[in-house]
Design a protein around this motif. Sequence first.
Motif, mmCIF file in Angstrom:
data_model
loop_
_atom_site.group_PDB
_atom_site.id
_atom_site.type_symbol
_atom_site.label_atom_id
_atom_site.label_comp_id
_atom_site.label_asym_id
_atom_site.label_seq_id
_atom_site.Cartn_x
_atom_site.Cartn_y
_atom_site.Cartn_z
ATOM 1 N N SER A 56 -24.711 44.495 58.008
ATOM 2 C CA SER A 56 -26.069 43.955 57.967
ATOM 3 C C SER A 56 -26.626 43.559 59.324
ATOM 4 C CB SER A 56 -26.102 42.728 57.053
ATOM 5 O OG SER A 56 -25.293 41.703 57.597
ATOM 6 N N ALA A 57 -25.794 43.506 60.350
ATOM 7 C CA ALA A 57 -26.263 43.014 61.649
ATOM 8 C C ALA A 57 -26.848 44.137 62.495
ATOM 9 C CB ALA A 57 -25.125 42.341 62.407
ATOM 10 N N THR A 58 -27.936 43.846 63.145
ATOM 11 C CA THR A 58 -28.532 44.739 64.128
ATOM 12 C C THR A 58 -28.637 43.965 65.426
ATOM 13 O OG1 THR A 58 -29.840 45.861 62.445
ATOM 14 C CG2 THR A 58 -30.556 46.126 64.715
ATOM 15 N N LYS A 59 -28.318 44.616 66.531
ATOM 16 C CA LYS A 59 -28.325 43.984 67.836
ATOM 17 C C LYS A 59 -29.708 44.099 68.442
ATOM 18 C CE LYS A 59 -25.687 42.681 71.188
ATOM 19 N NZ LYS A 59 -26.327 41.433 71.335
ATOM 20 N N LEU A 60 -30.271 42.991 68.858
ATOM 21 C CA LEU A 60 -31.577 42.988 69.494
ATOM 22 C C LEU A 60 -31.421 42.535 70.938
ATOM 23 C CD1 LEU A 60 -33.481 41.177 66.610
ATOM 24 C CD2 LEU A 60 -33.315 43.630 66.989
ATOM 25 N N ILE A 61 -31.976 43.292 71.865
ATOM 26 C CA ILE A 61 -31.896 42.951 73.280
ATOM 27 C C ILE A 61 -33.148 42.164 73.628
ATOM 28 C CG2 ILE A 61 -31.925 43.864 75.617
ATOM 29 C CD1 ILE A 61 -30.027 45.382 72.719
ATOM 30 N N VAL A 62 -32.959 40.993 74.236
ATOM 31 C CA VAL A 62 -34.062 40.072 74.473
ATOM 32 C C VAL A 62 -34.256 39.854 75.966
ATOM 33 C CG1 VAL A 62 -34.863 37.707 74.107
ATOM 34 C CG2 VAL A 62 -33.679 38.901 72.278
ATOM 35 N N LEU A 63 -35.478 39.975 76.411
ATOM 36 C CA LEU A 63 -35.870 39.664 77.783
ATOM 37 C C LEU A 63 -36.511 38.291 77.773
ATOM 38 C CD1 LEU A 63 -36.299 40.747 80.709
ATOM 39 C CD2 LEU A 63 -38.497 41.608 79.918
ATOM 40 N N LEU A 64 -35.984 37.373 78.542
ATOM 41 C CA LEU A 64 -36.474 35.998 78.550
ATOM 42 C C LEU A 64 -37.087 35.687 79.906
ATOM 43 C CD1 LEU A 64 -36.503 33.384 76.812
ATOM 44 C CD2 LEU A 64 -34.431 32.730 78.022
ATOM 45 N N ASP A 65 -38.342 35.247 79.919
ATOM 46 C CA ASP A 65 -39.020 34.972 81.185
ATOM 47 C C ASP A 65 -38.947 33.508 81.589
ATOM 48 O OD1 ASP A 65 -40.834 33.651 79.608
ATOM 49 O OD2 ASP A 65 -42.530 34.932 80.096
ATOM 50 N N GLY A 66 -37.983 32.793 81.083
ATOM 51 C CA GLY A 66 -37.850 31.379 81.405
ATOM 52 C C GLY A 66 -38.422 30.504 80.311
ATOM 53 N N GLY A 67 -39.237 31.061 79.437
ATOM 54 C CA GLY A 67 -39.813 30.287 78.352
ATOM 55 C C GLY A 67 -40.036 31.098 77.099
ATOM 56 N N LEU A 95 -36.129 42.446 86.087
ATOM 57 C CA LEU A 95 -36.197 40.989 86.026
ATOM 58 C C LEU A 95 -36.812 40.559 87.349
ATOM 59 C CD1 LEU A 95 -32.583 40.329 84.680
ATOM 60 C CD2 LEU A 95 -34.665 40.715 83.374
ATOM 61 N N PRO A 96 -38.078 40.151 87.375
ATOM 62 C CA PRO A 96 -38.773 39.943 88.642
ATOM 63 C C PRO A 96 -38.312 38.751 89.473
ATOM 64 C CG PRO A 96 -40.247 39.563 86.779
ATOM 65 C CD PRO A 96 -38.953 40.034 86.226
ATOM 66 N N SER A 97 -37.644 37.778 88.844
ATOM 67 C CA SER A 97 -37.220 36.590 89.605
ATOM 68 C C SER A 97 -36.030 35.933 88.910
ATOM 69 C CB SER A 97 -38.377 35.592 89.725
ATOM 70 O OG SER A 97 -38.651 35.028 88.453
ATOM 71 N N ALA A 98 -35.558 34.841 89.500
ATOM 72 C CA ALA A 98 -34.378 34.141 88.972
ATOM 73 C C ALA A 98 -34.651 33.405 87.664
ATOM 74 C CB ALA A 98 -33.852 33.171 90.031
ATOM 75 N N SER A 99 -35.905 33.260 87.250
ATOM 76 C CA SER A 99 -36.194 32.600 85.975
ATOM 77 C C SER A 99 -36.110 33.571 84.790
ATOM 78 C CB SER A 99 -37.568 31.931 86.014
ATOM 79 O OG SER A 99 -38.583 32.899 86.141
ATOM 80 N N TRP A 100 -35.920 34.868 85.056
ATOM 81 C CA TRP A 100 -35.834 35.875 83.999
ATOM 82 C C TRP A 100 -34.375 36.199 83.705
ATOM 83 C CZ3 TRP A 100 -39.995 39.000 81.927
ATOM 84 C CH2 TRP A 100 -41.257 38.579 82.349
ATOM 85 N N SER A 101 -34.073 36.552 82.441
ATOM 86 C CA SER A 101 -32.700 36.896 82.070
ATOM 87 C C SER A 101 -32.685 37.867 80.895
ATOM 88 C CB SER A 101 -31.909 35.631 81.726
ATOM 89 O OG SER A 101 -32.472 34.985 80.613
ATOM 90 N N ILE A 102 -31.522 38.468 80.684
ATOM 91 C CA ILE A 102 -31.273 39.308 79.511
ATOM 92 C C ILE A 102 -30.324 38.547 78.596
ATOM 93 C CG2 ILE A 102 -30.191 41.422 78.644
ATOM 94 C CD1 ILE A 102 -32.732 42.117 79.990
#
Length: 125
Positions: A56-67, A95-102
Amino acid sequence: MATTPNFAATPKVGSVTLDNALGTSNSAAAVTGAASGTRVREIRVTSGATTAPGGSATKLIVLLDGGTARRVDVLSLTNAVDTFQGRLVYDNLLLPSASWSIKFVLNGTLTSGATLDCVVIGEDF
């Protein structure tokens, strides 16, 4: 516009292991951007050696911009032990800067005892 092109100079590899305790929450950051930016080239996902992830699980890749978290890709999982689940390749995931993550998130829980190993490969500018 810069007069001198900015080339990627430093390889970057990050990883995170997911288990059923994560539920449907975002994982810890697998990769955080550098101050001068980071290019993500590839994401690889494998299942653990002892327990299949469940159907039932599907993997979702998330880009986080700090908020704000934004889903940027999806990987359907195979219900098998010790299996290469998928390889996602990117030409333009930045990822344009250090506040962004995967980060990673599941839309359903994994089977008890199952794990997924997620590796992010890229380079810093």
